[in-house]
Design a protein around this motif. Structure first.
Motif, PDB file in Angstrom:
ATOM      1  N   ASP A 164       0.843  -1.199   0.000  1.00  0.00           N
ATOM      2  CA  ASP A 164       0.000   0.000   0.000  1.00  0.00           C
ATOM      3  C   ASP A 164       0.878   1.248   0.000  1.00  0.00           C
ATOM      4  O   ASP A 164       1.561   1.530   0.981  1.00  0.00           O
ATOM      5  CB  ASP A 164      -0.916  -0.015   1.222  1.00  0.00           C
ATOM      6  N   ARG A 165       0.847   2.008  -1.079  1.00  0.00           N
ATOM      7  CA  ARG A 165       1.711   3.191  -1.198  1.00  0.00           C
ATOM      8  C   ARG A 165       1.305   4.309  -0.248  1.00  0.00           C
ATOM      9  O   ARG A 165       2.110   5.177   0.080  1.00  0.00           O
ATOM     10  CB  ARG A 165       1.710   3.709  -2.641  1.00  0.00           C
ATOM     11  N   VAL A 166       0.057   4.299   0.188  1.00  0.00           N
ATOM     12  CA  VAL A 166      -0.449   5.367   1.050  1.00  0.00           C
ATOM     13  C   VAL A 166      -0.131   5.098   2.524  1.00  0.00           C
ATOM     14  O   VAL A 166       0.065   6.014   3.294  1.00  0.00           O
ATOM     15  CB  VAL A 166      -1.971   5.538   0.851  1.00  0.00           C
ATOM     16  N   LYS A 167      -0.066   3.819   2.882  1.00  0.00           N
ATOM     17  CA  LYS A 167       0.163   3.464   4.283  1.00  0.00           C
ATOM     18  C   LYS A 167       1.550   2.885   4.448  1.00  0.00           C
ATOM     19  O   LYS A 167       2.087   2.244   3.565  1.00  0.00           O
ATOM     20  CB  LYS A 167      -0.881   2.446   4.742  1.00  0.00           C
TER      21      LYS A 167
ATOM     22  N   TRP B 229       7.524   2.159  -4.102  1.00  0.00           N
ATOM     23  CA  TRP B 229       7.778   2.666  -2.758  1.00  0.00           C
ATOM     24  C   TRP B 229       6.547   3.394  -2.258  1.00  0.00           C
ATOM     25  O   TRP B 229       5.690   3.825  -3.020  1.00  0.00           O
ATOM     26  CB  TRP B 229       8.985   3.613  -2.750  1.00  0.00           C
ATOM     27  N   SER B 230       6.487   3.527  -0.945  1.00  0.00           N
ATOM     28  CA  SER B 230       5.395   4.283  -0.323  1.00  0.00           C
ATOM     29  C   SER B 230       5.645   5.776  -0.526  1.00  0.00           C
ATOM     30  O   SER B 230       6.776   6.212  -0.731  1.00  0.00           O
ATOM     31  CB  SER B 230       5.314   3.960   1.164  1.00  0.00           C
ATOM     32  N   TYR B 231       4.573   6.544  -0.430  1.00  0.00           N
ATOM     33  CA  TYR B 231       4.717   8.000  -0.526  1.00  0.00           C
ATOM     34  C   TYR B 231       5.620   8.529   0.584  1.00  0.00           C
ATOM     35  O   TYR B 231       6.391   9.466   0.384  1.00  0.00           O
ATOM     36  CB  TYR B 231       3.358   8.691  -0.478  1.00  0.00           C
TER      37      TYR B 231
ATOM     38  N   ALA C 112       4.645  13.461   3.667  1.00  0.00           N
ATOM     39  CA  ALA C 112       4.108  12.122   3.941  1.00  0.00           C
ATOM     40  C   ALA C 112       4.921  11.411   5.029  1.00  0.00           C
ATOM     41  O   ALA C 112       4.348  10.748   5.903  1.00  0.00           O
ATOM     42  CB  ALA C 112       4.081  11.294   2.658  1.00  0.00           C
ATOM     43  N   LEU C 113       6.250  11.536   5.006  1.00  0.00           N
ATOM     44  CA  LEU C 113       7.070  10.918   6.050  1.00  0.00           C
ATOM     45  C   LEU C 113       6.781  11.558   7.402  1.00  0.00           C
ATOM     46  O   LEU C 113       6.638  10.867   8.415  1.00  0.00           O
ATOM     47  CB  LEU C 113       8.557  11.015   5.721  1.00  0.00           C
TER      48      LEU C 113
END
Length: 160
Positions: A49-52, A61-63, A70-71
């Motif tokens: 899940d790129r959002v979570k 990779w995730s956002y 986002a981090l």
């Protein structure tokens, strides 16, 4: 457990060039910070899940891996694995902790830095995009600096 020294060692090794094992971005600050956190043995969570979560795998990779805002939000809201606890002052930071910058003061984080040395209680940081080595944390010499800048100080923790 987060190994602060390993994160700092990575930041000092790769501050001025890209590690070919990872993708490189035009705005590379958070990708670099994520690599430092990973080198410090922070566990990845949330794939695919790129959002979570916070993760990288192959060419995905995730956002939160690549975007400062986002981090920042991931660290504050994470319930397991890599987490962050906001502290009120730079004097509360340790090696391997992070500083997030909101250059315009609009509430959206624009840049991320890792604390790589502390001299007489003053943190110095490494970063990418404009590659920086042991730079004063205030970033007052940055072309993006404005009088409205806001700083967010993040103490890194890891929980199972």
């Amino acid at each position: 457990m987060y190994n602060r020294q390993k994160a700092v060692d990575y930041a000092n090794q790769w501050w001025n060039h890209a590690n070919p094992a990872f993708p490189r971005f035009e705005d590379d600050c958070t990708n670099f910070i994520s690599q430092c956190l990973l080198a410090g043995e922070a566990p990845m969570t949330g794939y695919p899940d790129r959002v979570k979560g916070w993760w990288i795998k192959g060419k995905s990779w995730s956002y939160s891996w690549t975007t400062a805002n986002a981090l920042f939000w991931h660290l504050q809201n994470s319930k397991k694995g890599l987490q962050g606890r906001r502290v009120s002052s730079e004097s509360e930071l340790e090696l391997g902790d992070l500083i997030f910058l909101d250059f315009t003061g609009d509430g959206r984080v624009d840049h991320s830095l890792i604390v790589t040395s502390i001299i007489n209680g003053v943190p110095y940081v490494n970063a990418h995009t404009t590659n920086s080595y042991h730079r004063l944390w205030t970033y007052e010499d940055s072309s993006a600096y404005t009088p409205n800048i806001k700083y967010y100080f993040m103490h890194i923790t890891v929980t199972p």
